[in-house]
Scaffold this active site. Structure first.
Site, short mmCIF file in Angstrom:
data_model
loop_
_atom_site.label_atom_id
_atom_site.label_comp_id
_atom_site.label_asym_id
_atom_site.label_seq_id
_atom_site.Cartn_x
_atom_site.Cartn_y
_atom_site.Cartn_z
N ALA A 280 25.57 -4.38 22.69
CA ALA A 280 26.48 -4.44 23.84
C ALA A 280 26.07 -3.49 24.95
O ALA A 280 26.28 -3.78 26.13
CB ALA A 280 27.90 -4.11 23.38
N ILE A 282 22.96 -2.37 25.68
CA ILE A 282 21.65 -2.63 26.29
C ILE A 282 21.76 -3.85 27.20
O ILE A 282 22.15 -4.92 26.75
CB ILE A 282 20.57 -2.88 25.21
CG1 ILE A 282 20.37 -1.63 24.36
CG2 ILE A 282 19.25 -3.29 25.86
CD1 ILE A 282 19.51 -1.85 23.14
N GLU A 284 20.34 -6.47 28.04
CA GLU A 284 19.18 -7.31 27.71
C GLU A 284 19.06 -8.51 28.63
O GLU A 284 18.00 -9.11 28.75
CB GLU A 284 19.23 -7.77 26.24
CG GLU A 284 20.32 -8.79 25.90
CD GLU A 284 21.69 -8.17 25.75
OE1 GLU A 284 22.68 -8.91 25.74
OE2 GLU A 284 21.78 -6.93 25.64
N ASP A 326 3.20 -13.80 66.67
CA ASP A 326 2.49 -14.58 67.67
C ASP A 326 3.49 -15.07 68.71
O ASP A 326 4.66 -15.28 68.41
CB ASP A 326 1.83 -15.81 67.02
CG ASP A 326 0.51 -15.47 66.36
OD1 ASP A 326 -0.18 -14.57 66.85
OD2 ASP A 326 0.18 -16.10 65.34
N ASN A 707 30.65 -8.07 25.21
CA ASN A 707 29.32 -8.19 25.79
C ASN A 707 29.06 -9.61 26.29
O ASN A 707 28.49 -9.83 27.36
CB ASN A 707 28.27 -7.82 24.72
CG ASN A 707 26.85 -7.84 25.27
OD1 ASN A 707 26.55 -7.18 26.25
ND2 ASN A 707 25.98 -8.60 24.63
N ASP A 711 28.64 -9.49 30.31
CA ASP A 711 27.21 -9.32 30.63
C ASP A 711 26.56 -10.59 31.13
O ASP A 711 25.36 -10.60 31.39
CB ASP A 711 26.44 -8.82 29.39
CG ASP A 711 26.42 -7.31 29.33
OD1 ASP A 711 27.32 -6.70 29.95
OD2 ASP A 711 25.53 -6.74 28.68
#
Length: 883
Positions: A280, A282, A284, A326, A707, A711
Site C-alpha cells: 500500500a 509503495i 507501484e 522562422d 490502496n 492509488d
C-alpha cells in the site's frame, strides 16, 4: 531487377504514363494486391502477456505467499480478497499499458512521411503508406524516399543511403544509366532511389517499383519508426523514486514486524499486515500513471496541431524561455503575394496599376520566374515553396498561359538552390529552338553575376546608376516589409555547363511580395512574454524587412535589436555569447548561423526552442532543447531531427504546446504528490498506533482495499486535469527543478502526517465512543472492529476529498471550477460508492471484518475525512491574503 531495365522498359512493364501517372481507380486496385506501403512492425505483446508481466514483481510474489499463508491459516475470505486485489491491480495495469500503447501508436501514425506523387495528371501530396507500385513520385531536397524507385529523371540528384549501404557520402544519381550486370552492388545502382534514404540535393522523378517489405530496406527488416517504447527521463526519475520509497517502506514494514514480535502480537496476522502496508505504501503505479498521462496529453496536443515525436520534449516544454522562430509561414501566413515589380521601365505596383499597366519587360521577368520554378499551382491547389507559388500566381494575373509555356519549353539542366549561393538557375530549351539560362535569387547574390540589364526589349551593359536604382527599389520594398527576389537571364547553348550557367547574366527585374503576419500571432507573443518567454525572430530577409515585421508583432522596437548573418560572421563566439540576449531579430541568416545562435543562447543558461523546415536546419533543431519542424513546408529531414512537428506551421501552436506541456507536467506532479501523501498517511497511522502498543489499526485486506481505491482512479484523474488557465502567467520552470521543489515536498510530508494523525484520532475515537481505550486489556472484538472501521472510513474519505484540493496548489477551491475535472469527481464518487457498498453489503462487511457505524461514527468519519481538505484550503487562503 529494375536497375537492369531502361526507363521505357520500366514504364511499359508497370503500365504507367509519366505525364499523367496512375488514375485513382488503378491505384485502388494495385493497393489491394500490394497492401499498405508500411514496413512490418514488431509484434505487440498480447493482453494476456501484458497481464502476466503485471504479476512479474517481487511484491506481488510476496502477496501470493500471503495468499498461501492465509489458506494455511484457514482465513479463506482473506485469501480470496488478497487474490482479488492482485487481479484487479493487474487488470488496471493492463488497461493503463494498453491505453498508453495505443496513444503512442497514434502519435507514430501522425508522423508518417508524406510523398509527392502524380496521379490523374495532377501533383498532390499523400501519406507514403498509400503509395503503390507504378506511382510517379517526385523527389526534392529534404524528402525521405517513400519506396524503392526506378528514376526516370534526375537533376543534380543526390541521396544519403548510409542506412542501407554504409556509404557515408551522398550518392549522385543518373536516371539514364542501365546496369546490365544483375550482381551490381546496391551502392552502385545509381539509377534507383531506395526507401528510407534521404534526398540531400537536387530533384528527381521516379516510378515506384517496390513498396513495403518488398523494398531493399524491407528485405533486411530495417524496421523504421517501430522502435520499442523507451521511458522518458521523467519516468526514469520516478521509477528511481519508486524504488527508493519501496526500500523505505520495506524497512518500515520490517521494523513493524520486529516490533510486533517484541510486543508479542500474532505474528501471522502482523506478517500479512506488514506485507500489505508495504504494497500500500509503495506507489507501484507511479510509472504507469505517468506513461498514461504523458501519452494522453501528447495525443491531445496532436489534436491541437502539435505532434510530439519524442516524449521527453513534454518535460522540457515547461522550461522553455526562448522561442527562436522562422518568420515565413510561422509568424506569417505563408501566403506570398507579389505586389510590386521593378524593372528598367520603373516600378509596377499591382495593387495600384492593375494588370493593364504591365510592360513587356515585366511579363518577360514573370515568364523567367515561372520557368525557374519547381512549384505547381492548379485551381488553388499548390505544391512547393510559397515564394515560387506566388510567382506562378503573378504569371496568371498577367495573362501568361503557363500550360502553353510548359508545352513549348523544356528544362535541360539546372543548378539547384542552396543556402550558400542563395540562387537557382535553369537551362531551358525555348519554343523558337533557342536556349536560355534563367536565374532567380537574392539581389545581393545576383549582382555579383550580372554584367547587363534588360531595357527597351534589348540588353545593354549595366551601369552603377542601374545597380543603385535596383538597390534603392529593393530597400524601399524592404521598408514596406516586402520580401524581394531578383531574376536574370542570358542566351545560352545546348552544351552550356552548370559551372558557366551563372556568369555574365542580364538583370531582368525585381519583385516584392507580401506575406502578412498571422492574426493570432501577436496575442500569442504577448502571452509568451507574460509567461517569461522571449520570442526571437530568425529570417533570411533583409534587415529592414525583418525589423518592420518585428515591430508590427512587438518582437523588437529598435534597429539595435537586429543583427544580420554577415555581422554574426564578424564576431567571435565569446562576443556572441555576451551579446546574444540583446538581440530579438536575426536577419539574412543561413542555417549554419542558427546553430551558433542556439549554442550562444544555451551558453547563457536558456532553454531554447528552435523552428526549422529545411535540410540544413536539422543541426540547429538537434542543437536546440526543443527542435520544432514545420509539418506543411518542412522537409522529412527536418521532421526527423525535430522533437515536435507543427501540422499548421503556426507560431501560436508552439505557445499552445508550451502551455499544454506545462499543464501535463503539473498534472503529473499532482498525481505524484497525491500518491506520496496518501501512502505516507497510511504509514504514519500504522507506525504511531503500533508504537503506542495499540492493536493494529488496519488489517491486511483493508490496507489493500484502500490502496486499490486511492492509488488508481483518483491519481489518474488528477493527471487528466484540464490544467490551470493561468499557467502561462508563471515563469518557466527551471530545468533542474524536481517534483518536490517550491514547497511540494513539504506539502506532501505535512499532508501525509496530518492524514495519518487525524486517522489515528478517528481510530482512538472508535474505542472511546464505546467506552474503551485502545491501551485497555481485554477489549471486545466488536469494539476493535468499530475502531478499525472508523479508521478505515476516515482514511478513505480523507484521501479522496484531499485529491480535490490538489487540483491547484495555489488557488482555493472557490477560485477554481470545483467540478471542472469530471474524471476526478467521478473517481471520488466511485470510491465513496464502493466504500459504502463494502459497509452496507453484509457479505463484504464480514469479509473485511468491519462493524456497522452508528450515526455518530458516520458523522465523525465524514468530519475527519474533510479536515485535511479544509486545512489545505485554509493554508491556500492565508497564502493568498499574504500576497
Amino acid at each position: 531487377m529494375w536497375f537492369t531495365k531502361s526507363i521505357d522498359e520500366t514504364l511499359n512493364q508497370l503500365n504507367v504514363d509519366p505525364q499523367t501517372g496512375l488514375t485513382d481507380a488503378e491505384a485502388k486496385i494495385r493497393r489491394k494486391s500490394s497492401g499498405p506501403n508500411r514496413l512490418e512492425s514488431k509484434k505487440r505483446k498480447s493482453v494476456f502477456q501484458i497481464f502476466i508481466s503485471q504479476l512479474n514483481d517481487w511484491l506481488i510474489y510476496v502477496l501470493f505467499a500471503a495468499v498461501i499463508i492465509t489458506i494455511i491459516m484457514a482465513e479463506y475470505i482473506d485469501s480470496v480478497i488478497i487474490l482479488l486485489v492482485i487481479l484487479i491491480n493487474a487488470a488496471i495495469g493492463v488497461f493503463q499499458e494498453v491505453k498508453a500503447g495505443k496513444a503512442i501508436d497514434a502519435l507514430k501514425q501522425l508522423s508518417v512521411p508524406k510523398a509527392l506523387i502524380k496521379r490523374n495528371s495532377h501533383v498532390s501530396e499523400i501519406s507514403s503508406e498509400e503509395l503503390v507500385p507504378g506511382d510517379i513520385v517526385i523527389l526534392e531536397a529534404g524528402r525521405v524516399v517513400p519506396a524503392d524507385l526506378r528514376l526516370i529523371e534526375a537533376v543534380t540528384l543526390q541521396t544519403e543511403e548510409s542506412a542501407l549501404t554504409g556509404e557515408s557520402l551522398p550518392v549522385t544519381k543518373d536516371a539514364g544509366a542501365v546496369h546490365t550486370d544483375p550482381a551490381t552492388p546496391l551502392g552502385d545502382r545509381n539509377n534507383q532511389a531506395f526507401m528510407s534514404s534521404t534526398v540531400t540535393y537536387g530533384r528527381g522523378i521516379g516510378i515506384a517499383v517496390a513498396t513495403a517489405m518488398d523494398t531493399e530496406v524491407g528485405k533486411i527488416a530495417h524496421l523504421i519508426g517501430n522502435e520499442d517504447y523507451s521511458k522518458t527521463p521523467l519516468e526514469k526519475r520516478l521509477n528511481e523514486l519508486g524504488k527508493m520509497l519501496g526500500k523505505i517502506a520495506v524497512a518500515v514494514c520490517v521494523f513493524i514486524f520486529a516490533l510486533s514480535w517484541l510486543q508479542g502480537r500474532d505474528l501471522g496476522e502482523m506478517f500479512l499486515t506488514a506485507v500489505s502496508l508495504a504494497v500500500a505504501s509503495i506507489p507501484e503505479g507511479l510509472a504507469a500513471i505517468v506513461a498514461v498521462v504523458l501519452s494522453i496529453g501528447v495525443t491531445a496536443m496532436s489534436r491541437k496541431n502539435a505532434i510530439i515525436r519524442k516524449l521527453p520534449a513534454v518535460e522540457t516544454l515547461g522550461s522553455v524561455n526562448i522561442i527562436c522562430s522562422d518568420k515565413t509561414g510561422t509568424l506569417t501566413q505563408n501566403k506570398m503575394t507579389v505586389t510590386q515589380v521593378y524593372t528598367s521601365d520603373g516600378l509596377y505596383d499591382l495593387e495600384k496599376d492593375g494588370t493593364v499597366a504591365a510592360t513587356d519587360t515585366v511579363k518577360f521577368a514573370a515568364t523567367a520566374m515561372i520557368l525557374c520554378s519547381d512549384a505547381t499551382l492548379q485551381d488553388e491547389d499548390a505544391t512547393g515553396d510559397p515564394t515560387e507559388v506566388a510567382l506562378l500566381a503573378l504569371g496568371d494575373s498577367l495573362g501568361i498561359d503557363r500550360v502553353h509555356l510548359a508545352k513549348k519549353t523544356s528544362r535541360k539542366d539546372e543548378k539547384s538552390f542552396d543556402s550558400d549561393r542563395k540562387m537557382m538557375s535553369v537551362l531551358v530549351h525555348t519554343e523558337d529552338d533557342d536556349y536560355k539560362v534563367f536565374s532567380k535569387g537574392a539581389l545581393g547574390s545576383l549582382k555579383k553575376k550580372i554584367t547587363h540589364v534588360y531595357a527597351n526589349v534589348n540588353r545593354r551593359e549595366i551601369t552603377d546608376n542601374d545597380l543603385q536604382n535596383f538597390s534603392e527599389a529593393a530597400r524601399q520594398m524592404s521598408d514596406l516589409a516586402l520580401r524581394t527576389l531578383a531574376v536574370a537571364y542570358k542566351p545560352a547553348d545546348s552544351d552550356t555547363g552548370r559551372e558557366d550557367m551563372e556568369n555574365n547574366l542580364v538583370l531582368l527585374g525585381l519583385v516584392g511580395m507580401m506575406d502578412p503576419a498571422r492574426d493570432e500571432v501577436k496575442p500569442s507573443i504577448k502571452m509568451a512574454k507574460e509567461a517569461g518567454i522571449k520570442t526571437v525572430m530568425i529570417t533570411g530577409d533583409h534587415r529592414n524587412t525583418a525589423l518592420a515585421i518585428a515591430k508590427d508583432l512587438d518582437i523588437a522596437t529598435e534597429s539595435g535589436q537586429v543583427i544580420t548573418g554577415p555581422e554574426l560572421e564578424n564576431i567571435t563566439a565569446e562576443e556572441l555569447n555576451n551579446r546574444v540576449e540583446h538581440y530579438s531579430v536575426f536577419a539574412r541568416v543561413s542555417p549554419e548561423h542558427k546553430v551558433r545562435i542556439v549554442h550562444a543562447l544555451k551558453a547563457k543558461g536558456n532553454t531554447v526552442s528552435m523552428t526549422g523546415d529545411g535540410v540544413n536546419d536539422a543541426p540547429s533543431l538537434q542543437a536546440a532543447d526543443i527542435g520544432v519542424a514545420m509539418g506543411i513546408t518542412g522537409t522529412d529531414v527536418a521532421k526527423g531531427a525535430a522533437d515536435m512537428i507543427l501540422t499548421d506551421d503556426n507560431f501560436s501552436t508552439i505557445v499552445k504546446a508550451i502551455e499544454q506541456g506545462r499543464n501535463i507536467y503539473s498534472n503529473i506532479r499532482k498525481s505524484v504528490i497525491f500518491l506520496l501523501t496518501c501512502n505516507l498517511g497510511e504509514v504514519v497511522l500504522m507506525v504511531v498506533a503500533l508504537l503506542a502498543g495499540w492493536p493494529s489499526p488496519l488489517i491486511a485486506t483493508q490496507l489493500l482495499w484502500i490502496n486499490l481505491l486511492t492509488d488508481t482512479l483518483p491519481a489518474i484523474a488528477l493527471g487528466m486535469d484540464k490544467g490551470d488557465p493561468e499557467v502561462m502567467k508563471e515563469k518557466p520552470r527551471p530545468v533542474d527543478e524536481n517534483f518536490f521543489s517550491d514547497g511540494a515536498g513539504r506539502s506532501a510530508i505535512t499532508g501525509g502526517i496530518f492524514i495519518g494523525l487525524i486517522t489515528t484520532f478517528g481510530y482512538w475515537y472508535g474505542y472511546h465512543e464505546l467506552g474503551y481505550m485502545p491501551w485497555d486489556d481485554q477489549i471486545p472484538e466488536e469494539v476493535v472492529k468499530n475502531a478499525r472501521t472508523l479508521a478505515f472510513m476516515v482514511l478513505v474519505c480523507s484521501q479522496l476529498f484531499y485529491s480535490l484540493g490538489l487540483r491547484n496548489r495555489k488557488k482555493p477551491l472557490y477560485k477554481t471550477a470545483i467540478f471542472g475535472n469530471k474524471y476526478l469527481i467521478g473517481a471520488i464518487l466511485m470510491g465513496l460508492l464502493l466504500q459504502v457498498m463494502v459497509m452496507f453489503i453484509p457479505v463484504l462487511r464480514d469479509a473485511f471484518k468491519l462493524h456497522m457505524l452508528d450515526a455518530r461514527g458516520w458523522i465523525m468519519a465524514a468530519a475527519l475525512g474533510l479536515l485535511p481538505l479544509i486545512a489545505l484550503e485554509i493554508i491556500k487562503i492565508l497564502r493568498l491574503l499574504r500576497k
